[in-house]
Scaffold this motif. Structure first.
Motif, PDB file in Angstrom:
ATOM      1  N   ARG A  46       0.832  -1.207   0.000  1.00 25.21           N
ATOM      2  CA  ARG A  46       0.000   0.000   0.000  1.00 25.21           C
ATOM      3  C   ARG A  46       0.866   1.257   0.000  1.00 25.21           C
ATOM      4  N   GLU A  47       1.893   1.265   0.838  1.00 25.72           N
ATOM      5  CA  GLU A  47       2.779   2.428   0.881  1.00 25.72           C
ATOM      6  C   GLU A  47       3.461   2.644  -0.465  1.00 25.72           C
ATOM      7  N   SER A  48       3.950   1.564  -1.070  1.00 22.30           N
ATOM      8  CA  SER A  48       4.658   1.687  -2.343  1.00 22.30           C
ATOM      9  C   SER A  48       3.735   2.120  -3.468  1.00 22.30           C
ATOM     10  N   LEU A  49       2.537   1.553  -3.518  1.00 21.80           N
ATOM     11  CA  LEU A  49       1.616   1.907  -4.588  1.00 21.80           C
ATOM     12  C   LEU A  49       1.059   3.323  -4.424  1.00 21.80           C
ATOM     13  N   GLU A  50       0.853   3.751  -3.185  1.00 23.21           N
ATOM     14  CA  GLU A  50       0.399   5.130  -2.973  1.00 23.21           C
ATOM     15  C   GLU A  50       1.482   6.123  -3.363  1.00 23.21           C
ATOM     16  N   GLN A  51       2.737   5.787  -3.082  1.00 22.56           N
ATOM     17  CA  GLN A  51       3.845   6.633  -3.524  1.00 22.56           C
ATOM     18  C   GLN A  51       3.924   6.642  -5.048  1.00 22.56           C
ATOM     19  N   MET A  52       3.716   5.491  -5.665  1.00 22.69           N
ATOM     20  CA  MET A  52       3.713   5.381  -7.117  1.00 22.69           C
ATOM     21  C   MET A  52       2.612   6.256  -7.721  1.00 22.69           C
ATOM     22  N   ALA A  53       1.437   6.248  -7.093  1.00 26.92           N
ATOM     23  CA  ALA A  53       0.321   7.053  -7.595  1.00 26.92           C
ATOM     24  C   ALA A  53       0.648   8.538  -7.527  1.00 26.92           C
ATOM     25  N   ARG A  54       1.308   8.961  -6.441  1.00 23.44           N
ATOM     26  CA  ARG A  54       1.697  10.374  -6.342  1.00 23.44           C
ATOM     27  C   ARG A  54       2.740  10.725  -7.394  1.00 23.44           C
ATOM     28  N   LEU A  55       3.689   9.840  -7.589  1.00 28.85           N
ATOM     29  CA  LEU A  55       4.764  10.099  -8.548  1.00 28.85           C
ATOM     30  C   LEU A  55       4.243  10.182  -9.967  1.00 28.85           C
ATOM     31  N   HIS A  56       3.268   9.338 -10.295  1.00 35.14           N
ATOM     32  CA  HIS A  56       2.788   9.244 -11.678  1.00 35.14           C
ATOM     33  C   HIS A  56       1.413   9.882 -11.883  1.00 35.14           C
ATOM     34  N   SER A  57       0.958  10.635 -10.903  1.00 36.40           N
ATOM     35  CA  SER A  57      -0.264  11.438 -11.047  1.00 36.40           C
ATOM     36  C   SER A  57      -1.490  10.627 -11.446  1.00 36.40           C
ATOM     37  N   PHE A  58      -1.741   9.546 -10.725  1.00 35.23           N
ATOM     38  CA  PHE A  58      -3.026   8.875 -10.875  1.00 35.23           C
ATOM     39  C   PHE A  58      -3.636   8.690  -9.488  1.00 35.23           C
ATOM     40  N   GLU A  59      -4.940   8.499  -9.468  1.00 36.56           N
ATOM     41  CA  GLU A  59      -5.667   8.357  -8.206  1.00 36.56           C
ATOM     42  C   GLU A  59      -5.802   6.885  -7.856  1.00 36.56           C
ATOM     43  N   LEU A  60      -5.427   6.543  -6.641  1.00 36.66           N
ATOM     44  CA  LEU A  60      -5.488   5.154  -6.188  1.00 36.66           C
ATOM     45  C   LEU A  60      -6.497   5.031  -5.057  1.00 36.66           C
ATOM     46  N   VAL A  61      -7.424   4.108  -5.209  1.00 35.69           N
ATOM     47  CA  VAL A  61      -8.391   3.799  -4.158  1.00 35.69           C
ATOM     48  C   VAL A  61      -8.074   2.398  -3.654  1.00 35.69           C
ATOM     49  N   TRP A  62      -7.689   2.292  -2.398  1.00 36.67           N
ATOM     50  CA  TRP A  62      -7.288   1.008  -1.804  1.00 36.67           C
ATOM     51  C   TRP A  62      -8.447   0.462  -0.981  1.00 36.67           C
ATOM     52  N   THR A  63      -8.774  -0.800  -1.171  1.00 36.13           N
ATOM     53  CA  THR A  63      -9.865  -1.376  -0.397  1.00 36.13           C
ATOM     54  C   THR A  63      -9.572  -2.826  -0.025  1.00 36.13           C
ATOM     55  N   ARG A  64     -10.053  -3.227   1.139  1.00 34.24           N
ATOM     56  CA  ARG A  64     -10.028  -4.629   1.541  1.00 34.24           C
ATOM     57  C   ARG A  64     -11.444  -5.187   1.599  1.00 34.24           C
ATOM     58  N   HIS A  65     -12.404  -4.392   1.180  1.00 28.18           N
ATOM     59  CA  HIS A  65     -13.809  -4.761   1.312  1.00 28.18           C
ATOM     60  C   HIS A  65     -14.394  -5.189  -0.035  1.00 28.18           C
ATOM     61  N   PRO A  66     -14.875  -6.416  -0.158  1.00 29.13           N
ATOM     62  CA  PRO A  66     -15.552  -6.820  -1.395  1.00 29.13           C
ATOM     63  C   PRO A  66     -16.758  -5.932  -1.716  1.00 29.13           C
ATOM     64  N   GLU A  67     -17.305  -5.291  -0.669  1.00 25.39           N
ATOM     65  CA  GLU A  67     -18.464  -4.421  -0.880  1.00 25.39           C
ATOM     66  C   GLU A  67     -18.153  -3.254  -1.808  1.00 25.39           C
ATOM     67  N   SER A  68     -16.880  -2.958  -2.017  1.00 28.19           N
ATOM     68  CA  SER A  68     -16.511  -1.893  -2.959  1.00 28.19           C
ATOM     69  C   SER A  68     -17.009  -2.209  -4.363  1.00 28.19           C
ATOM     70  N   PHE A  69     -17.213  -3.509  -4.650  1.00 30.90           N
ATOM     71  CA  PHE A  69     -17.699  -3.910  -5.970  1.00 30.90           C
ATOM     72  C   PHE A  69     -19.202  -3.711  -6.112  1.00 30.90           C
ATOM     73  N   ASP A  70     -19.857  -3.349  -5.021  1.00 27.88           N
ATOM     74  CA  ASP A  70     -21.275  -3.006  -5.094  1.00 27.88           C
ATOM     75  C   ASP A  70     -21.475  -1.570  -5.584  1.00 27.88           C
ATOM     76  N   GLU A  71     -20.405  -0.804  -5.599  1.00 25.40           N
ATOM     77  CA  GLU A  71     -20.479   0.612  -5.964  1.00 25.40           C
ATOM     78  C   GLU A  71     -20.342   0.788  -7.478  1.00 25.40           C
ATOM     79  N   ASP A  72     -20.285   2.027  -7.924  1.00 20.61           N
ATOM     80  CA  ASP A  72     -20.156   2.339  -9.351  1.00 20.61           C
ATOM     81  C   ASP A  72     -18.726   2.054  -9.796  1.00 20.61           C
ATOM     82  N   LEU A  73     -18.533   0.996 -10.549  1.00 24.43           N
ATOM     83  CA  LEU A  73     -17.189   0.625 -10.995  1.00 24.43           C
ATOM     84  C   LEU A  73     -16.746   1.394 -12.232  1.00 24.43           C
ATOM     85  N   SER A  74     -17.682   2.062 -12.894  1.00 24.24           N
ATOM     86  CA  SER A  74     -17.340   2.758 -14.142  1.00 24.24           C
ATOM     87  C   SER A  74     -16.381   3.922 -13.906  1.00 24.24           C
ATOM     88  N   GLN A  75     -16.229   4.350 -12.656  1.00 25.64           N
ATOM     89  CA  GLN A  75     -15.313   5.462 -12.367  1.00 25.64           C
ATOM     90  C   GLN A  75     -13.850   5.045 -12.457  1.00 25.64           C
TER      91      GLN A  75
END
Length: 259
Positions: A46-75
């Motif tokens: 998580r630390e490495s990927l969040e640093q990677m996201a900052r370095l390469h200017s993309f947004e990272l959403v980290w989740t351990r919850h399968p319920e995240s797949f109940d949300e709008d995945l098109s984003q």
């Protein structure tokens, strides 16, 4: 409103919304759920990927919850299953993920996420592109670059000394994949496995990272990444970043040279 007040509001807005300074290029969902065999890697990755996201200017959403797949995945430009396979999702969440891919979504599968019970969710097995059977113990071997034109190989040497579980795979659904990395079986013992299990060599054609099209989206799979410390390794992280970049954007493949 006076000029001073407008200036103060503008400064406050900048501090309140730093994303206004550097807009993210895309949004990535990373699904990483602790299980029996993989959990130590999570805070490191998580630390490495969040640093990677900052370095390469993309947004990272980290989740351990399968319920995240109940949300709008098109984003999300892509969804990464990080050592967490599709079997963690319930029937409704699986349907949502299938719909996401059929609408042009993209997926990245890392290490343990490639393993799922045979026949439990054939659609996911086809998405992975290979069925993982047994695997030898962690050993040092030589990873070979099979596609120098793919972004996940750009920072890798042609022969890369690496220690991992080199998965043995089969292709029961006859899925065509494009191999990115292979492994030289002469550089380790493909039969070294736990008592009571049998592991056999695959031979020259032993893919350990690949990509293919599935439904209306892109899929990149790397079976590397067993140990937590790997998620601090610069070379391995460049491999992951190349996969993220291609999966989310479809860009970066080098043109084949013409002779």
């Amino acid at each position: 409103m006076g000029m001073m007040m407008r200036l103060l509001l503008a400064i406050a807005a900048l501090f309140a919304a730093p994303s206004a300074i550097a807009e993210s290029q895309f949004k990535l969902l990373v699904f990483a759920k602790a299980n029996t065999y993989h959990y130590e890697y999570i805070p490191i990755a998580r630390e490495s990927l969040e640093q990677m996201a900052r370095l390469h200017s993309f947004e990272l959403v980290w989740t351990r919850h399968p319920e995240s797949f109940d949300e709008d995945l098109s984003q999300y430009a892509a969804i990464m299953f990080l050592n967490s396979p599709g079997e963690e999702l319930n029937a409704g969440q699986r349907a949502k993920f299938e719909a996401y891919m059929r609408a042009g979504g993209n997926a990245m599968i890392v290490h343990r996420a490639a393993i799922t019970p045979p026949g439990e969710w054939p659609w996911y097995e086809k998405l992975v592109g290979r069925r993982v059977g047994v695997h030898p113990m962690v050993q040092t071997g030589v990873v070979t670059v099979e596609d120098r034109n793919f972004p996940a190989t750009f920072a890798l040497p042609d022969r890369w000394v690496w220690s991992d579980e080199f998965y043995v795979t089969t292709n029961p659904f006859d899925v065509r994949i494009n191999t990115v990395l292979g492994v030289d079986e002469s550089s380790y013992d493909p039969t070294k496995i736990w008592p009571g299990q049998v592991s056999r060599p695959m031979g020259r054609d032993h893919p350990i990272a690949w990509y293919h099209d599935y439904e209306k989206g892109r899929v990149f799979v790397t079976t590397l990444g067993h140990e937590g410390a790997m998620y601090r390794d610069y070379t391995y992280l460049t491999h992951l970043m190349g996969g993220i970049y291609w999966t989310a954007t479809g860009r970066g493949q080098a043109a084949t040279s013409k002779r």
